[in-house]
Design a protein around this motif. Structure first.
Motif, PDB file in Angstrom:
ATOM      1  N   THR A   1     -11.744  -3.576  -8.422  1.00 44.49           N
ATOM      2  CA  THR A   1     -10.575  -4.593  -8.546  1.00 44.49           C
ATOM      3  C   THR A   1     -10.067  -3.980  -9.864  1.00 44.49           C
ATOM      4  OG1 THR A   1     -11.634  -6.414  -7.824  1.00 44.49           O
ATOM      5  CG2 THR A   1      -9.774  -6.786  -9.259  1.00 44.49           C
ATOM      6  N   SER A   2     -10.851  -3.365 -10.744  1.00 48.00           N
ATOM      7  CA  SER A   2     -10.242  -2.896 -12.086  1.00 48.00           C
ATOM      8  C   SER A   2      -9.500  -1.390 -11.747  1.00 48.00           C
ATOM      9  CB  SER A   2     -11.447  -2.594 -13.198  1.00 48.00           C
ATOM     10  OG  SER A   2     -12.090  -3.864 -13.367  1.00 48.00           O
ATOM     11  N   ARG A   3     -10.001  -0.714 -10.813  1.00 47.13           N
ATOM     12  CA  ARG A   3      -9.538   0.525 -10.356  1.00 47.13           C
ATOM     13  C   ARG A   3      -8.199   0.322  -9.671  1.00 47.13           C
ATOM     14  NH1 ARG A   3     -14.241   4.223  -7.956  1.00 47.13           N
ATOM     15  NH2 ARG A   3     -12.740   5.994  -8.604  1.00 47.13           N
ATOM     16  N   LYS A   4      -8.185  -0.550  -8.835  1.00 49.22           N
ATOM     17  CA  LYS A   4      -6.959  -0.812  -8.114  1.00 49.22           C
ATOM     18  C   LYS A   4      -5.705  -1.519  -9.017  1.00 49.22           C
ATOM     19  CE  LYS A   4      -5.362  -3.286  -3.830  1.00 49.22           C
ATOM     20  NZ  LYS A   4      -5.845  -4.245  -3.019  1.00 49.22           N
ATOM     21  N   ASN A   5      -6.300  -2.457 -10.084  1.00 52.33           N
ATOM     22  CA  ASN A   5      -5.405  -2.668 -10.917  1.00 52.33           C
ATOM     23  C   ASN A   5      -4.877  -1.376 -11.549  1.00 52.33           C
ATOM     24  OD1 ASN A   5      -5.649  -5.723 -10.592  1.00 52.33           O
ATOM     25  ND2 ASN A   5      -7.233  -5.783 -11.819  1.00 52.33           N
TER      26      ASN A   5
ATOM     27  N   HIS B   1      -1.929   0.220  -9.904  1.00 51.59           N
ATOM     28  CA  HIS B   1      -0.547  -0.401  -9.798  1.00 51.59           C
ATOM     29  C   HIS B   1       0.105  -0.861 -11.254  1.00 51.59           C
ATOM     30  CE1 HIS B   1      -0.892  -1.493  -5.686  1.00 51.59           C
ATOM     31  NE2 HIS B   1      -1.887  -2.047  -5.667  1.00 51.59           N
ATOM     32  N   PHE B   2      -0.706  -0.882 -12.302  1.00 54.09           N
ATOM     33  CA  PHE B   2      -0.247  -1.369 -13.486  1.00 54.09           C
ATOM     34  C   PHE B   2      -0.695  -0.602 -14.849  1.00 54.09           C
ATOM     35  CE2 PHE B   2      -1.127  -5.211 -10.974  1.00 54.09           C
ATOM     36  CZ  PHE B   2      -0.011  -5.695 -10.614  1.00 54.09           C
ATOM     37  N   GLY B   3      -1.251   0.839 -14.306  1.00 57.84           N
ATOM     38  CA  GLY B   3      -1.879   1.520 -15.454  1.00 57.84           C
ATOM     39  C   GLY B   3      -0.745   2.236 -16.154  1.00 57.84           C
TER      40      GLY B   3
ATOM     41  N   THR C   1      -7.066  -2.524 -21.085  1.00 56.71           N
ATOM     42  CA  THR C   1      -6.659  -3.634 -20.330  1.00 56.71           C
ATOM     43  C   THR C   1      -5.188  -3.303 -20.207  1.00 56.71           C
ATOM     44  OG1 THR C   1      -6.205  -4.679 -22.630  1.00 56.71           O
ATOM     45  CG2 THR C   1      -8.107  -5.204 -21.524  1.00 56.71           C
ATOM     46  N   GLY C   2      -4.542  -4.118 -19.697  1.00 62.29           N
ATOM     47  CA  GLY C   2      -2.887  -3.934 -19.369  1.00 62.29           C
ATOM     48  C   GLY C   2      -2.304  -5.192 -18.935  1.00 62.29           C
ATOM     49  N   VAL C   3      -1.179  -5.069 -18.277  1.00 60.19           N
ATOM     50  CA  VAL C   3      -0.427  -6.415 -18.271  1.00 60.19           C
ATOM     51  C   VAL C   3       0.040  -6.137 -16.655  1.00 60.19           C
ATOM     52  CG1 VAL C   3       1.617  -7.535 -18.432  1.00 60.19           C
ATOM     53  CG2 VAL C   3       0.580  -6.774 -20.338  1.00 60.19           C
ATOM     54  N   ASN C   4      -0.005  -7.186 -15.891  1.00 56.62           N
ATOM     55  CA  ASN C   4       0.333  -6.937 -14.360  1.00 56.62           C
ATOM     56  C   ASN C   4       1.854  -7.605 -14.170  1.00 56.62           C
ATOM     57  OD1 ASN C   4       0.357  -9.938 -14.340  1.00 56.62           O
ATOM     58  ND2 ASN C   4      -1.581  -9.947 -13.211  1.00 56.62           N
ATOM     59  N   HIS C   5       2.488  -7.676 -12.846  1.00 56.61           N
ATOM     60  CA  HIS C   5       3.767  -8.181 -12.657  1.00 56.61           C
ATOM     61  C   HIS C   5       3.933  -9.574 -12.950  1.00 56.61           C
ATOM     62  CE1 HIS C   5       1.152  -9.093  -9.362  1.00 56.61           C
ATOM     63  NE2 HIS C   5       1.995  -9.676  -8.808  1.00 56.61           N
ATOM     64  N   HIS C   6       2.938 -10.293 -13.091  1.00 56.61           N
ATOM     65  CA  HIS C   6       3.022 -11.726 -13.634  1.00 56.61           C
ATOM     66  C   HIS C   6       2.921 -12.038 -15.148  1.00 56.61           C
ATOM     67  CE1 HIS C   6       2.831 -13.282  -9.616  1.00 56.61           C
ATOM     68  NE2 HIS C   6       1.894 -12.731  -9.402  1.00 56.61           N
ATOM     69  N   MET C   7       2.997 -10.705 -16.158  1.00 56.94           N
ATOM     70  CA  MET C   7       2.727 -10.922 -17.214  1.00 56.94           C
ATOM     71  C   MET C   7       1.513 -11.531 -17.878  1.00 56.94           C
ATOM     72  SD  MET C   7       5.542  -9.182 -18.240  1.00 56.94           S
ATOM     73  CE  MET C   7       5.312  -9.320 -19.821  1.00 56.94           C
ATOM     74  N   LYS C   8       0.468 -11.127 -16.973  1.00 63.74           N
ATOM     75  CA  LYS C   8      -0.940 -11.704 -17.398  1.00 63.74           C
ATOM     76  C   LYS C   8      -1.971 -10.403 -17.657  1.00 63.74           C
ATOM     77  CE  LYS C   8      -0.150 -16.031 -16.575  1.00 63.74           C
ATOM     78  NZ  LYS C   8       0.026 -17.102 -17.424  1.00 63.74           N
ATOM     79  N   SER C   9      -2.941 -10.510 -18.632  1.00 60.53           N
ATOM     80  CA  SER C   9      -3.703  -9.635 -18.949  1.00 60.53           C
ATOM     81  C   SER C   9      -4.612  -9.045 -17.617  1.00 60.53           C
ATOM     82  CB  SER C   9      -4.382  -9.776 -20.111  1.00 60.53           C
ATOM     83  OG  SER C   9      -3.520  -9.817 -20.940  1.00 60.53           O
ATOM     84  N   VAL C  10      -4.585  -7.793 -17.452  1.00 58.49           N
ATOM     85  CA  VAL C  10      -5.556  -7.275 -16.262  1.00 58.49           C
ATOM     86  C   VAL C  10      -6.570  -6.409 -16.981  1.00 58.49           C
ATOM     87  CG1 VAL C  10      -4.221  -7.755 -14.299  1.00 58.49           C
ATOM     88  CG2 VAL C  10      -4.046  -5.607 -15.683  1.00 58.49           C
TER      89      VAL C  10
ATOM     90  N   SER D   1     -11.131  10.278 -15.121  1.00 55.25           N
ATOM     91  CA  SER D   1     -12.123  10.717 -13.719  1.00 55.25           C
ATOM     92  C   SER D   1     -12.216   9.492 -13.050  1.00 55.25           C
ATOM     93  CB  SER D   1     -13.491  11.322 -14.236  1.00 55.25           C
ATOM     94  OG  SER D   1     -14.037  11.336 -13.221  1.00 55.25           O
ATOM     95  N   ALA D   2     -12.403   8.240 -13.418  1.00 54.49           N
ATOM     96  CA  ALA D   2     -12.443   6.962 -12.856  1.00 54.49           C
ATOM     97  C   ALA D   2     -11.140   6.775 -12.020  1.00 54.49           C
ATOM     98  CB  ALA D   2     -13.109   5.894 -13.750  1.00 54.49           C
ATOM     99  N   MET D   3     -10.173   6.825 -12.941  1.00 54.25           N
ATOM    100  CA  MET D   3      -8.926   6.606 -12.216  1.00 54.25           C
ATOM    101  C   MET D   3      -8.124   7.656 -11.513  1.00 54.25           C
ATOM    102  SD  MET D   3      -9.137   3.581 -13.236  1.00 54.25           S
ATOM    103  CE  MET D   3      -9.928   2.498 -14.476  1.00 54.25           C
ATOM    104  N   GLY D   4      -8.826   8.577 -10.915  1.00 52.28           N
ATOM    105  CA  GLY D   4      -8.380   9.717  -9.980  1.00 52.28           C
ATOM    106  C   GLY D   4      -7.637  10.438 -10.807  1.00 52.28           C
ATOM    107  N   GLY D   5      -7.567  10.767 -12.209  1.00 43.48           N
ATOM    108  CA  GLY D   5      -6.963  11.634 -12.868  1.00 43.48           C
ATOM    109  C   GLY D   5      -5.560  11.306 -13.361  1.00 43.48           C
TER     110      GLY D   5
END
Length: 384
Positions: A205-209, A212-214, A236-245, A269-273
């Motif tokens: 889930t973290s890698r998918k987040n 999208h929001f990295g 951490t980051g922020v998603n399209h709902h302005m929530k922390s991910v 490496s974990a995030m595909g470069g």
């Protein structure tokens, strides 16, 4: 009287010393064919302490040795048994009274009850000092069998064993997660002694987040773990709902450049470069150097919260309660929409409150492009 091992000799002489009222010190030994051929067990007051001349400013130490000759000397027989070859009984000092015997250093040991109490207390977040006091109340001061320092030393050694065991359990848990889901990522570093010094992990889930929001990543390495002396560093980051991910996290043993370089390289490496467009951190020279090396095209911004939190300390007490000062500063930092507007308001504050000689504020002005919002839009537009 013969003994199978030197441990039996030591236990025998300490038991004898305990009944008599003196403390034991381990003396010299000799070897033959890789076996201890002879060994001495001495009164703790044997010999004299060699000390350098003490100056008037140094604390004077109480002299505990007085040249006592009491001892036993054991040798190894033909059948590999130890026998007492020499025994000196007489002491040239007074022996302690029966009520002081429990406090002789060589007779002190942490009992099984003490170990159990200590371990139970620490599981309940009760410190060693409180555990020792609990033993005093429950068992009586004379029956504890050790001093507070002995309990502290025992727990220090126990904690090292627990840390190593916990690290192995932690790695095993990471491996089980990866076996259950191949999208789970983790990597680690151990030192030359096999001790875990760095670990990074990110689940599916973290890698998918991140995919999208990295574009914007917040990295914080200000969390420390008291028990393991390691730094917890989440991404951490922020998603399209302005929530922390959550993107991933790490444990690192120190804040050296090499540790951060390994961490950023592993996260890539974990995030595909895919590197973030912007990363926000607190002010740290090692972190800045690692980002410049591993993430050369990422905009590095400093966390405004960390900087603003230091203002009361840096401007001094006279301005801490000045409402006008804080209103003007917040308006300058948060409300300025252009570079020119920020610089005009900043200079007005510096002059109005006599802060021209404040080196910390001068430094923050020099690096204003890395933390003032009015400069952020310029870099984002340049990177788009």
């Amino acid at each position: 009287m013969t003994f199978g091992t030197l441990d039996e000799v030591e236990e025998f002489y300490k038991t004898y010393a305990h009944k008599c009222g003196f403390s034991v010190r381990i003396g010299g030994q000799g070897k033959r064919n890789d076996m201890v051929d002879h060994k001495r067990f001495l009164c703790s007051r044997e010999g004299f302490t060699r000390r350098r001349a003490e100056s008037n400013n140094q604390k004077k130490h109480f002299e505990t040795r007085c040249g006592c000759n009491a001892r036993i000397y054991v040798k190894l027989s033909q059948d590999n048994k130890y026998y007492i070859a020499s025994f000196v009984e007489e002491h040239n000092h007074s022996l302690v009274s029966p009520d002081k015997i429990p406090f002789l250093r060589s007779n002190q040991s942490v009992s099984e009850r003490g170990k159990t109490t200590l371990f139970t207390c620490h599981k309940a977040s009760i410190g060693t000092l409180q555990a020792y006091r609990l033993l005093q109340v429950s068992d009586g001061f004379d029956n504890i069998g050790c001093m507070k320092r002995d309990l502290q030393n025992y727990y220090r050694g126990l904690r090292e064993k627990i840390k190593n065991a916990d690290a192995q359990l932690f790695v095993a848990q990471m491996e089980r997660k990866k076996e259950a889901n191949s999208a789970f990522f983790y990597d680690l570093v151990v030192d030359e002694h096999g001790k875990l010094v760095s670990m990074f992990w990110a689940d599916a889930t973290s890698r998918k987040n991140y995919s999208h929001f990295g574009d914007l990543v917040s990295f914080d390495a200000t969390y420390s773990t008291n028990q393991y002396n390691m730094i917890f560093a989440p991404f951490t980051g922020v998603n399209h709902h302005m929530k922390s991910v959550f993107f991933g996290a790490a444990f690192i043993a120190n804040e050296k450049i090499e540790s951060y370089e390994w961490l950023f390289r592993t996260s890539l490496s974990a995030m595909g470069g895919k590197a973030p467009r912007s990363i926000i951190t607190y002010e740290d020279a090692s972190m800045k150097s690692a980002i410049r090396t591993i993430l050369p095209h990422t905009i590095h911004r400093l966390c405004m919260w960390h900087i603003m939190e230091k203002v009361p300390e840096k401007v001094g007490p006279p301005l801490n309660h000045e409402k006008d000062f804080w209103a003007a500063l917040n308006n300058c930092v948060w409300g300025s929409e252009t570079r020119e507007e920020f610089e005009m308001r900043w200079n007005e504050i510096i002059v109005a409150y006599g802060l021209q000689s404040n080196d910390w504020l001068a430094n923050k002005y020099q690096i204003r492009e890395s933390w003032i919002p009015a400069f952020l839009w310029i870099y984002l537009l340049q990177g788009s």
